[in-house]
Design an enzyme around this catalytic site. Structure first.
Site: not given
Ligand code: SIN
Length: 243
Positions: A15-19, A105
């Site tokens: 799950f990506g919520y930023g870059s 990350e």
């Protein structure tokens, strides 16, 4: 079928919520816009690699467990859910992508697992890995004091590092969230975006005013008759002597 930390060994979701929303991981064969509950997204993670070097590095987003966030004294409201994108990685590239993500990350983020909800309520949630910079990590900026949004915006606006201006990260995230799906807004990101857009417009206006002022001064100089020129030079006859 082996199950590791809630994920099946043959299906790896992140799950990506930023870059990760605007710069997806490689080798994905499915992507689903979705949201998670129980977290708040904030621009409260220091990034040494993406932005200015110490002692004044830039900022990137992290997630804070809502129950923890509630005790931090943030004056701004939090959205009900955190929108982002769930990616399924091609089975044949899972290990390679995990290694890639661990390096990407590395800045204080650790691995956690969340349930990502689809926009279609009939689809079951997707158990996904997520990288979070928890309040315990040394790069969490709100450890001692929660920064105000104006202070944050000014900081992001002026930070530039090896990966370019910090504001580009914010702009790309803002636009990616606006485009994700009709509900996928984030008030914190939007508010920072507006503040930075204003700072940028103010700087541009100052530049234009300075240019106008310089042009005006030049025009004034052109209007002064040559014999009164502030350089003090007298107007002289052209040199008529022939060689
Ligand atoms: C993410 O995008 O999911 C993590 C934070 C980041 O890399 O910006």
């Amino acid at each position: 079928m082996t199950v590791t930390e809630g994920q099946t060994s043959d299906e790896f979701w992140i799950f990506g919520y930023g870059s990760l929303i605007f710069k997806p991981p490689p080798h994905i064969d499915r992507q689903v816009p979705g949201y998670i509950t129980g977290y708040v997204r904030r621009f409260w993670q220091v990034s040494f690699s993406r932005n200015s070097p110490p002692p004044d590095p830039g900022r990137v987003v992290t997630l804070i467990e809502r129950s923890v966030w509630e005790k931090l004294g943030d004056h701004h409201d939090a959205d009900e859910v955190v929108w982002g994108t769930a990616y399924r990685v091609e089975a044949s590239h899972v290990e390679e992508v995990k290694e890639y993500l661990d390096i990407r990350e590395i800045n204080g983020y650790s691995i956690h697992y969340v349930d990502v909800h689809h926009t279609n309520p009939n689809s079951p949630p997707i158990r996904s890995l997520v990288y979070i910079g928890t309040p315990e990590n040394p790069q969490f900026v709100a450890r001692e004091r929660v920064p105000g949004e104006t202070e944050l915006a000014e900081h992001i606006y002026k930070s530039v590092g090896p990966s370019g201006p910090n504001k580009d990260y914010l702009y790309q995230l803002h636009h990616a969230l606006e485009d994700l799906c009709p509900d996928s807004k984030d008030n914190h990101i939007r508010s920072l975006f507006r503040k930075i857009a204003i700072l940028e417009a103010e700087e541009k206006l100052m530049e234009i005013e300075e240019e106008d002022h310089e042009e005006h001064e030049e025009d004034k100089m052109e209007d002064i008759p040559f014999h009164e020129h502030p350089s003090g030079q007298e107007e002289t006859e052209p040199n008529m002597t022939s060689s």
